[in-house]
Design a protein around this motif. Structure first.
Motif, mmCIF file in Angstrom:
data_model
loop_
_atom_site.group_PDB
_atom_site.id
_atom_site.type_symbol
_atom_site.label_atom_id
_atom_site.label_comp_id
_atom_site.label_asym_id
_atom_site.label_seq_id
_atom_site.Cartn_x
_atom_site.Cartn_y
_atom_site.Cartn_z
ATOM 1 N N ARG A 53 0.774 -1.120 -0.005
ATOM 2 C CA ARG A 53 0.239 -0.051 0.073
ATOM 3 C C ARG A 53 0.812 1.221 0.128
ATOM 4 N N HIS A 54 2.040 1.232 0.564
ATOM 5 C CA HIS A 54 3.096 2.518 0.656
ATOM 6 C C HIS A 54 3.644 2.838 -0.759
ATOM 7 N N PHE A 55 3.737 1.478 -1.638
ATOM 8 C CA PHE A 55 4.513 1.725 -2.766
ATOM 9 C C PHE A 55 3.207 1.939 -3.975
ATOM 10 N N PHE A 56 2.115 1.531 -3.659
ATOM 11 C CA PHE A 56 1.160 1.965 -4.553
ATOM 12 C C PHE A 56 0.931 3.255 -5.119
ATOM 13 N N GLY A 57 1.099 3.338 -6.671
ATOM 14 C CA GLY A 57 1.122 4.813 -6.901
ATOM 15 C C GLY A 57 2.325 5.296 -7.488
ATOM 16 N N GLU A 62 3.865 -5.148 -7.381
ATOM 17 C CA GLU A 62 3.227 -6.370 -7.513
ATOM 18 C C GLU A 62 3.221 -7.226 -6.134
ATOM 19 N N ARG A 63 4.189 -7.504 -5.400
ATOM 20 C CA ARG A 63 4.373 -7.774 -4.115
ATOM 21 C C ARG A 63 5.438 -7.338 -3.450
ATOM 22 N N ALA A 64 5.130 -7.459 -2.052
ATOM 23 C CA ALA A 64 6.271 -6.491 -1.232
ATOM 24 C C ALA A 64 6.187 -7.468 0.204
ATOM 25 N N ALA A 65 7.469 -7.649 1.083
ATOM 26 C CA ALA A 65 7.428 -8.194 2.121
ATOM 27 C C ALA A 65 9.062 -7.835 2.685
ATOM 28 N N ALA A 66 8.764 -7.919 3.881
ATOM 29 C CA ALA A 66 10.249 -7.692 4.850
ATOM 30 C C ALA A 66 9.857 -8.902 5.755
ATOM 31 N N LYS A 212 10.650 3.279 -15.266
ATOM 32 C CA LYS A 212 11.100 4.471 -16.536
ATOM 33 C C LYS A 212 11.468 3.638 -17.622
ATOM 34 N N SER A 213 11.887 2.420 -17.312
ATOM 35 C CA SER A 213 12.533 1.648 -18.542
ATOM 36 C C SER A 213 11.605 0.708 -19.082
ATOM 37 N N GLY A 214 10.534 0.805 -18.579
ATOM 38 C CA GLY A 214 9.236 -0.139 -19.192
ATOM 39 C C GLY A 214 9.134 -1.510 -18.432
ATOM 40 N N CYS A 215 9.570 -1.472 -17.175
ATOM 41 C CA CYS A 215 9.556 -2.688 -16.484
ATOM 42 C C CYS A 215 7.892 -2.802 -16.171
ATOM 43 N N SER A 216 7.165 -3.876 -16.213
ATOM 44 C CA SER A 216 5.779 -3.865 -16.083
ATOM 45 C C SER A 216 5.582 -3.955 -14.534
ATOM 46 N N SER A 217 6.220 -4.791 -13.888
ATOM 47 C CA SER A 217 5.910 -5.387 -12.471
ATOM 48 C C SER A 217 7.472 -5.076 -11.592
ATOM 49 N N VAL A 218 7.053 -4.754 -10.384
ATOM 50 C CA VAL A 218 8.211 -4.607 -9.304
ATOM 51 C C VAL A 218 7.737 -5.360 -8.066
ATOM 52 N N SER A 219 8.409 -6.438 -7.657
ATOM 53 C CA SER A 219 8.139 -6.833 -6.158
ATOM 54 C C SER A 219 9.471 -6.449 -5.343
ATOM 55 N N VAL A 220 9.136 -6.206 -4.155
ATOM 56 C CA VAL A 220 10.147 -5.901 -3.050
ATOM 57 C C VAL A 220 10.420 -6.854 -1.984
ATOM 58 N N LEU A 221 11.540 -7.266 -1.655
ATOM 59 C CA LEU A 221 11.688 -8.105 -0.710
ATOM 60 C C LEU A 221 13.044 -7.558 -0.042
ATOM 61 N N THR A 222 12.856 -7.243 1.398
ATOM 62 C CA THR A 222 13.901 -6.804 2.092
ATOM 63 C C THR A 222 14.175 -7.721 3.441
ATOM 64 N N LEU A 223 15.203 -7.538 4.225
ATOM 65 C CA LEU A 223 15.539 -8.281 5.426
ATOM 66 C C LEU A 223 14.644 -7.896 6.698
ATOM 67 N N GLY A 224 14.833 -6.442 6.549
ATOM 68 C CA GLY A 224 14.180 -5.755 7.783
ATOM 69 C C GLY A 224 13.062 -4.850 7.184
#
Length: 229
Positions: A53-57, A62-66, A212-224
């Motif tokens: 929800r923080h990254f939306f917009g 696509e997905r995100a988790a820590a 900007k380079s046309g990536c259709s989806s970005v998911s995020v994964l962090t340790l903390g």
């Protein structure tokens, strides 16, 4: 097995979190600590949680988790300190594999490659490595996904972001990152990884560059994930 037991006898290995001696079958973090670490559980709802929800917009998330809650100066925080300041190369790769195993195969479904938050060349030389790159390498080893080395570049380092407010961090990193000129990401789904998400400003700046380079989806994964969330 005998050889490993002999090495452990001569040079005992310690758990990064609690400092207790590791058994011959344990690596870096003892099983007791692994059971009680402050897990977020965000990967169970990877398409709809506080990070998504923080990254939306901001970019096509696509997905995100820590994996863990990060509370400074607590025993679990030693994992972060070790890979950032303690020459924790092997630990960072192991943590990447551990993160990927904990999230499960569904989290990585449809992802084409792994990108990571870069350091400036000068800072990487000073540290000797980029811990985010090593986390990405571990994730790649566990999942079989390729790591997109050098995809994102950092133009400058404007000091630590830790104590800055969200608006200050967004301003500080807004023009810091860029893509390598030959990057071709049209229609691709990339995983972006970092060690700790504080305000999300760094990840947003990187995610915008990928989009900007046309990536259709970005998911995020962090340790903390810091306690402010």
């Amino acid at each position: 097995m005998f050889f490993h037991r002999l090495i452990d006898l001569m040079s005992p290995r310690e758990c990064v979190v609690c400092g207790c001696r590791l058994s011959a079958t344990e690596e870096h973090v003892c099983l007791s600590c692994q059971m009680v670490l402050p897990y977020t559980g965000l990967h169970r709802h990877a398409t709809d949680n506080i990070m998504v929800r923080h990254f939306f917009g901001q970019f096509p998330v696509e997905r995100a988790a820590a994996l863990l809650r990060f509370v400074p100066h607590t025993p679990p925080a030693r994992l972060i300190y070790a890979i950032k300041y303690g020459d924790g190369r092997e630990l960072a790769v192991w943590l990447g594999r551990w993160m990927a195993a904990a999230c499960g195969s569904d989290f990585f479904s449809g992802i084409d490659a792994i990108a990571y938050v870069p350091l400036t060349p000068a800072r990487e030389r000073w540290r000797g490595y980029n811990q985010c790159r090593l986390l990405a390498r571990g994730i790649g080893q566990q999942t079989g996904l390729p790591v997109a080395d050098g995809l994102l570049r950092r133009n400058s380092f404007d000091g630590s972001q830790t104590q800055r407010r969200h608006s200050e961090r967004m301003e500080a990193v807004d023009t810091v990152f860029c893509l390598q000129p030959a990057a071709r990401l049209s229609g691709r789904h990339l995983l972006l990884t970092d060690d700790v998400m504080t305000t999300g400003a760094t990840l947003i700046a990187c995610g915008r560059e990928l989009a900007k380079s046309g990536c259709s989806s970005v998911s995020v994964l962090t340790l903390g994930l810091t306690g402010r969330w």
